[in-house]
Design a protein around this motif. Structure first.
Motif, PDB file in Angstrom:
ATOM      1  N   ILE A   1       7.867 -11.353  26.650  1.00 26.84           N
ATOM      2  CA  ILE A   1       8.790 -10.254  26.396  1.00 26.84           C
ATOM      3  C   ILE A   1       8.416  -9.647  25.050  1.00 26.84           C
ATOM      4  O   ILE A   1       8.569 -10.274  24.000  1.00 26.84           O
ATOM      5  N   ALA A   2       7.895  -8.436  25.099  1.00 26.36           N
ATOM      6  CA  ALA A   2       7.381  -7.793  23.892  1.00 26.36           C
ATOM      7  C   ALA A   2       8.463  -7.022  23.148  1.00 26.36           C
ATOM      8  O   ALA A   2       8.415  -6.910  21.924  1.00 26.36           O
ATOM      9  N   GLU A   3       9.415  -6.448  23.898  1.00 21.28           N
ATOM     10  CA  GLU A   3      10.475  -5.664  23.266  1.00 21.28           C
ATOM     11  C   GLU A   3      11.796  -5.899  23.987  1.00 21.28           C
ATOM     12  O   GLU A   3      11.826  -6.131  25.196  1.00 21.28           O
ATOM     13  N   ILE A   4      12.867  -5.813  23.225  1.00 18.66           N
ATOM     14  CA  ILE A   4      14.219  -5.788  23.778  1.00 18.66           C
ATOM     15  C   ILE A   4      14.845  -4.483  23.318  1.00 18.66           C
ATOM     16  O   ILE A   4      15.038  -4.265  22.125  1.00 18.66           O
ATOM     17  N   VAL A   5      15.131  -3.602  24.266  1.00 10.06           N
ATOM     18  CA  VAL A   5      15.666  -2.280  23.945  1.00 10.06           C
ATOM     19  C   VAL A   5      17.162  -2.260  24.239  1.00 10.06           C
ATOM     20  O   VAL A   5      17.592  -2.519  25.368  1.00 10.06           O
ATOM     21  N   VAL A   6      17.952  -1.966  23.228  1.00 10.07           N
ATOM     22  CA  VAL A   6      19.401  -1.850  23.385  1.00 10.07           C
ATOM     23  C   VAL A   6      19.721  -0.439  23.873  1.00 10.07           C
ATOM     24  O   VAL A   6      19.313   0.544  23.256  1.00 10.07           O
ATOM     25  N   ASN A   7      20.424  -0.333  24.977  1.00  8.51           N
ATOM     26  CA  ASN A   7      20.775   0.966  25.554  1.00  8.51           C
ATOM     27  C   ASN A   7      21.997   1.518  24.825  1.00  8.51           C
ATOM     28  O   ASN A   7      23.104   0.996  24.966  1.00  8.51           O
ATOM     29  N   THR A   8      21.797   2.569  24.046  1.00 14.05           N
ATOM     30  CA  THR A   8      22.882   3.129  23.238  1.00 14.05           C
ATOM     31  C   THR A   8      23.611   4.278  23.933  1.00 14.05           C
ATOM     32  O   THR A   8      24.515   4.870  23.343  1.00 14.05           O
ATOM     33  N   LEU A   9      23.230   4.607  25.168  1.00 21.04           N
ATOM     34  CA  LEU A   9      23.970   5.622  25.903  1.00 21.04           C
ATOM     35  C   LEU A   9      25.371   5.094  26.211  1.00 21.04           C
ATOM     36  O   LEU A   9      25.549   3.896  26.429  1.00 21.04           O
ATOM     37  N   PRO A  10      26.394   5.967  26.241  1.00 22.98           N
ATOM     38  CA  PRO A  10      27.764   5.506  26.501  1.00 22.98           C
ATOM     39  C   PRO A  10      27.857   4.712  27.806  1.00 22.98           C
ATOM     40  O   PRO A  10      27.208   5.053  28.796  1.00 22.98           O
TER      41      PRO A  10
END
Length: 287
Positions: A227-236
């Motif tokens: 797992i290279a990246e963990i992207v937090v979804n900031t869309l409502p």
């Protein structure tokens, strides 16, 4: 329990994956290695990566269906070592018993979870979740009488009917047409909002991940994937399919995910990058 104790319980990871790796007998290299991530209670997490990076093997390890070569999986403070009814699994194939009706397929799972329940209790539980996925009119039909999308809804209803602590989804909509896929995505969003369900889902669809997930795990290519990246979804969290592309945060986030899959996933593969904790990016700031 005090308010402080409740807050501490909610703050700790509900699922903890530590240094997970998988190497098959006779293979020269691991499928994946050094996989670390956490999922909080009520969180919806999607994992994306190219075929062969071990996504399904990771899901099977979470389900207790397959043992990793190294590392550990802990759920609610206990190590996962075998299948259990506290985890509901929905695969890409519906896996329904063709000789049973919708009602009977779901009732079989419910009785497995609560063998002491009366017929009335089982019936009420089955009917509740059949209605929840909008299949009330088809409850006494057999799988051969249902469309592909309806079969997948039955699979989702069956998984939810045992009230699992965690739901594991292995590309459950991958074989469906776009319209049916969108309809079931909406159903899943609605049910998860009602039940505060914890979900881990495999998908190849970037837009599906943006719509559904609170957090998106990006895997490099195999072998020796990680797992290279963990992207937090900031869309409502109230996002909808119809309104998604109108959000100014949508395209920067989508472009970042696509860029990873097209270019960076292969650059990080085959051990080209050293093993290290995955980068965590908050939404469009990921670039």
């Amino acid at each position: 329990m005090s308010n402080e104790a409740v807050k501490a319980l909610d703050a700790r990871p509900y699922l903890q994956v530590e240094a997970l790796g998988k190497r098959y007998p006779g293979a020269d290299e691991s499928v994946f290695e050094h996989v670390n991530f956490q999922i909080r209670r009520g969180e919806f997490v999607c994992i994306i990566g190219h075929s062969g990076c071990g996504k399904t093997t990771i899901l099977n390890a979470l389900a207790g269906l397959e043992h990793a070569s190294e590392g550990h999986v802990f759920m609610d403070g206990r190590e996962v070592s075998a299948p259990g009814l506290e985890r509901g699994v929905v695969f890409q194939g519906h896996a329904l018993m063709p000789w049973l009706t919708v009602r009977q397929n779901i009732a079989f799972a419910v009785r497995s979870k609560w063998p002491g329940w009366s017929r009335q209790q089982v019936r009420e539980q089955v009917e509740r979740y059949v209605q929840l996925v909008g299949l009330g009119q088809a409850i006494d039909k057999k799988p051969s009488q249902l469309s592909g999308g309806m079969k997948q809804r039955v699979g989702i209803a069956r998984a939810f009917a045992i009230e699992p602590k965690m739901l594991l989804l292995d590309e459950p909509f991958g074989a469906l047409d776009a319209l049916t896929r969108g309809t079931i995505q909406d159903e899943l969003l609605r049910i998860c909002a009602q039940t505060q369900q914890t979900v881990f889902m495999i998908t190849h669809d970037v837009d599906e991940a943006i719509l559904l997930a609170d957090k998106i795990l990006l895997m490099s290519n195999g072998p020796r994937a990680r797992i290279a990246e963990i992207v937090v979804n900031t869309l409502p969290r109230s996002r909808t399919r119809a309104g998604l592309h109108h959000d100014p945060l949508y395209y920067p986030l989508r472009n970042h995910l696509v860029d990873f899959l097209v270019d960076r996933a292969k650059d990080l593969s085959h051990g080209r990058a050293p093993a290290q904790p995955p980068e965590v990016h908050p939404g469009l700031l990921a670039a």
